[in-house]
Motif scaffolding. Structure first.
Motif, mmCIF file in Angstrom:
data_model
loop_
_atom_site.group_PDB
_atom_site.id
_atom_site.type_symbol
_atom_site.label_atom_id
_atom_site.label_comp_id
_atom_site.label_asym_id
_atom_site.label_seq_id
_atom_site.Cartn_x
_atom_site.Cartn_y
_atom_site.Cartn_z
ATOM 1 N N VAL A 169 0.802 -1.167 -0.193
ATOM 2 C CA VAL A 169 0.085 0.265 0.383
ATOM 3 C C VAL A 169 1.437 1.306 0.408
ATOM 4 O O VAL A 169 1.851 0.969 0.292
ATOM 5 C CB VAL A 169 -0.870 0.490 0.915
ATOM 6 N N ILE A 170 -0.094 2.238 -0.286
ATOM 7 C CA ILE A 170 0.522 3.706 -0.092
ATOM 8 C C ILE A 170 -0.165 4.397 0.334
ATOM 9 O O ILE A 170 -0.792 4.230 0.168
ATOM 10 C CB ILE A 170 0.960 4.248 -1.904
ATOM 11 N N ILE A 171 0.909 5.131 0.926
ATOM 12 C CA ILE A 171 -0.040 5.370 2.091
ATOM 13 C C ILE A 171 0.025 7.356 1.986
ATOM 14 O O ILE A 171 0.972 7.421 1.601
ATOM 15 C CB ILE A 171 0.561 5.844 3.765
ATOM 16 N N ASP A 172 -0.978 7.145 1.686
ATOM 17 C CA ASP A 172 -1.349 9.608 1.031
ATOM 18 C C ASP A 172 -1.031 10.255 2.079
ATOM 19 O O ASP A 172 -1.296 9.822 3.619
ATOM 20 C CB ASP A 172 -2.758 9.712 0.270
ATOM 21 N N GLU A 173 -0.517 11.738 1.778
ATOM 22 C CA GLU A 173 -0.236 12.514 2.807
ATOM 23 C C GLU A 173 -1.175 12.616 3.936
ATOM 24 O O GLU A 173 -0.873 13.516 5.137
ATOM 25 C CB GLU A 173 0.639 13.642 2.016
ATOM 26 N N ASP A 174 -2.604 12.316 3.593
ATOM 27 C CA ASP A 174 -3.277 13.538 3.871
ATOM 28 C C ASP A 174 -3.696 12.557 5.105
ATOM 29 O O ASP A 174 -4.433 13.225 6.490
ATOM 30 C CB ASP A 174 -4.823 13.389 3.066
ATOM 31 N N ILE A 175 -2.964 11.321 5.463
ATOM 32 C CA ILE A 175 -3.466 10.034 6.697
ATOM 33 C C ILE A 175 -2.253 10.047 7.449
ATOM 34 O O ILE A 175 -2.254 9.604 8.334
ATOM 35 C CB ILE A 175 -3.809 9.119 6.627
ATOM 36 N N LEU A 176 -0.871 11.306 6.881
ATOM 37 C CA LEU A 176 0.395 10.197 7.564
ATOM 38 C C LEU A 176 0.867 10.469 8.656
ATOM 39 O O LEU A 176 1.030 9.961 9.781
ATOM 40 C CB LEU A 176 1.912 11.434 6.417
ATOM 41 N N LYS A 177 -0.086 11.506 9.162
ATOM 42 C CA LYS A 177 -0.164 11.785 10.780
ATOM 43 C C LYS A 177 -1.008 11.434 11.896
ATOM 44 O O LYS A 177 -1.340 11.255 12.855
ATOM 45 C CB LYS A 177 -0.054 13.427 10.705
ATOM 46 N N VAL A 178 -2.365 11.014 11.373
ATOM 47 C CA VAL A 178 -3.109 10.421 12.244
ATOM 48 C C VAL A 178 -3.583 9.068 11.513
ATOM 49 O O VAL A 178 -4.231 8.274 12.647
ATOM 50 C CB VAL A 178 -4.613 10.146 11.337
ATOM 51 N N GLU B 136 1.821 -4.668 9.994
ATOM 52 C CA GLU B 136 1.198 -5.873 10.375
ATOM 53 C C GLU B 136 0.364 -6.240 9.454
ATOM 54 O O GLU B 136 -0.252 -7.342 9.689
ATOM 55 C CB GLU B 136 0.484 -5.521 11.714
ATOM 56 N N LYS B 137 -0.813 -5.595 8.719
ATOM 57 C CA LYS B 137 -1.303 -6.200 7.137
ATOM 58 C C LYS B 137 -0.897 -6.520 6.396
ATOM 59 O O LYS B 137 -1.732 -6.672 5.950
ATOM 60 C CB LYS B 137 -2.774 -4.913 7.594
ATOM 61 N N PHE B 138 0.207 -5.723 5.895
ATOM 62 C CA PHE B 138 0.634 -5.543 4.267
ATOM 63 C C PHE B 138 1.992 -5.920 4.454
ATOM 64 O O PHE B 138 2.297 -5.360 5.626
ATOM 65 C CB PHE B 138 0.298 -4.121 4.252
ATOM 66 N N LEU B 139 2.143 -6.413 3.225
ATOM 67 C CA LEU B 139 3.873 -6.948 3.726
ATOM 68 C C LEU B 139 4.592 -5.287 3.515
ATOM 69 O O LEU B 139 5.614 -5.223 3.840
ATOM 70 C CB LEU B 139 4.087 -7.428 2.501
ATOM 71 N N TYR C 143 0.322 -1.288 -6.547
ATOM 72 C CA TYR C 143 -0.559 -1.004 -4.909
ATOM 73 C C TYR C 143 -1.707 -0.289 -4.578
ATOM 74 O O TYR C 143 -2.302 0.136 -5.680
ATOM 75 C CB TYR C 143 0.961 0.090 -4.931
ATOM 76 N N ASP C 144 -2.244 -0.681 -3.632
ATOM 77 C CA ASP C 144 -3.129 0.221 -2.915
ATOM 78 C C ASP C 144 -3.106 1.425 -2.638
ATOM 79 O O ASP C 144 -1.590 1.725 -2.328
ATOM 80 C CB ASP C 144 -4.230 -1.045 -2.051
ATOM 81 N N LEU C 145 -4.103 1.654 -2.681
ATOM 82 C CA LEU C 145 -3.923 3.789 -1.917
ATOM 83 C C LEU C 145 -4.940 3.305 -0.423
ATOM 84 O O LEU C 145 -6.222 2.905 -0.420
ATOM 85 C CB LEU C 145 -4.190 4.576 -2.457
ATOM 86 N N ILE C 146 -4.134 3.907 0.810
ATOM 87 C CA ILE C 146 -4.894 4.083 1.811
ATOM 88 C C ILE C 146 -5.161 6.178 2.241
ATOM 89 O O ILE C 146 -4.218 6.718 2.229
ATOM 90 C CB ILE C 146 -3.925 3.253 3.092
ATOM 91 N N THR C 147 -6.348 6.063 2.138
ATOM 92 C CA THR C 147 -6.275 7.799 1.351
ATOM 93 C C THR C 147 -7.657 7.947 2.593
ATOM 94 O O THR C 147 -7.930 7.481 3.013
ATOM 95 C CB THR C 147 -6.540 8.265 0.228
ATOM 96 N N ALA C 148 -7.202 9.302 3.308
ATOM 97 C CA ALA C 148 -8.904 9.687 3.718
ATOM 98 C C ALA C 148 -9.151 10.879 2.479
ATOM 99 O O ALA C 148 -10.365 11.680 2.844
ATOM 100 C CB ALA C 148 -8.205 10.515 4.338
ATOM 101 N N ASP C 149 -8.688 11.123 1.825
ATOM 102 C CA ASP C 149 -9.408 12.076 -0.053
ATOM 103 C C ASP C 149 -10.344 10.835 -0.752
ATOM 104 O O ASP C 149 -10.147 10.166 -1.109
ATOM 105 C CB ASP C 149 -7.924 12.186 -0.399
ATOM 106 N N LYS C 150 -11.661 11.884 -0.062
ATOM 107 C CA LYS C 150 -13.027 10.735 -0.772
ATOM 108 C C LYS C 150 -13.033 10.452 -2.229
ATOM 109 O O LYS C 150 -13.460 9.996 -2.438
ATOM 110 C CB LYS C 150 -14.186 11.307 -0.347
ATOM 111 N N ARG C 151 -12.556 11.463 -2.808
ATOM 112 C CA ARG C 151 -12.493 11.566 -4.202
ATOM 113 C C ARG C 151 -11.224 11.163 -4.861
ATOM 114 O O ARG C 151 -10.909 12.211 -6.224
ATOM 115 C CB ARG C 151 -12.762 12.953 -5.116
ATOM 116 N N ALA C 152 -10.424 11.110 -5.017
ATOM 117 C CA ALA C 152 -9.065 10.800 -4.825
ATOM 118 C C ALA C 152 -8.986 9.335 -6.449
ATOM 119 O O ALA C 152 -8.609 9.591 -7.559
ATOM 120 C CB ALA C 152 -7.904 9.982 -4.308
ATOM 121 N N TYR C 153 -9.731 8.584 -6.085
ATOM 122 C CA TYR C 153 -9.916 7.307 -7.624
ATOM 123 C C TYR C 153 -10.573 8.975 -8.644
ATOM 124 O O TYR C 153 -10.161 7.966 -9.690
ATOM 125 C CB TYR C 153 -11.142 6.633 -6.754
ATOM 126 N N ASP C 154 -11.099 9.591 -8.746
ATOM 127 C CA ASP C 154 -11.721 10.407 -8.967
ATOM 128 C C ASP C 154 -10.088 10.808 -10.297
ATOM 129 O O ASP C 154 -10.667 10.850 -11.810
ATOM 130 C CB ASP C 154 -12.024 11.455 -8.897
#
Length: 98
Positions: free
Chosen positions: A5-14, A22-25, A54-65
């Motif tokens: 997974v790629i972790i988007d910047e918008d959730i790096l702190k949260v 523990e969930k991803f390689l 990769y998958d993306l983990i994000t809080a951005d509801k519209r990133a997929y668009d």
């Protein structure tokens, strides 16, 4: 489903990176690799996810668009990944499927 997974910047702190590890390689935050420097646009992140599995983990509801601006990406799955307690934000997992 990817185990990377790629972790988007918008959730790096949260987010809890330990929980994700523990969930991803492989867990890669945006800004930690030269291909995705800090401030990378969603289109660039989507292309990188597509090209490298990769998958993306994000809080951005519209990133997929913006992923769909890449003609190679035809379909995605968006899942509710959870709510991180520290940030009280809904987190999404975006998976590219073609």
């Amino acid at each position: 489903m990817s185990s990377k997974v790629i972790i988007d910047e918008d959730i790096l702190k949260v987010s809890s990176r330990q929980e994700l590890k523990e969930k991803f390689l492989e867990v890669v935050p945006v800004g930690k690799i030269k291909e995705l420097p800090a401030g990378s646009k969603d289109e660039k992140i989507g292309a990188y996810c597509y090209e490298n599995g990769y998958d993306l983990i994000t809080a951005d509801k519209r990133a997929y668009d913006k992923f769909f601006r890449d003609a190679r990406i035809k379909s995605v799955i968006i899942s509710n990944y959870g709510v991180f307690k520290e940030g009280k934000r809904l987190i999404y997992r975006i998976q590219i499927i073609n």
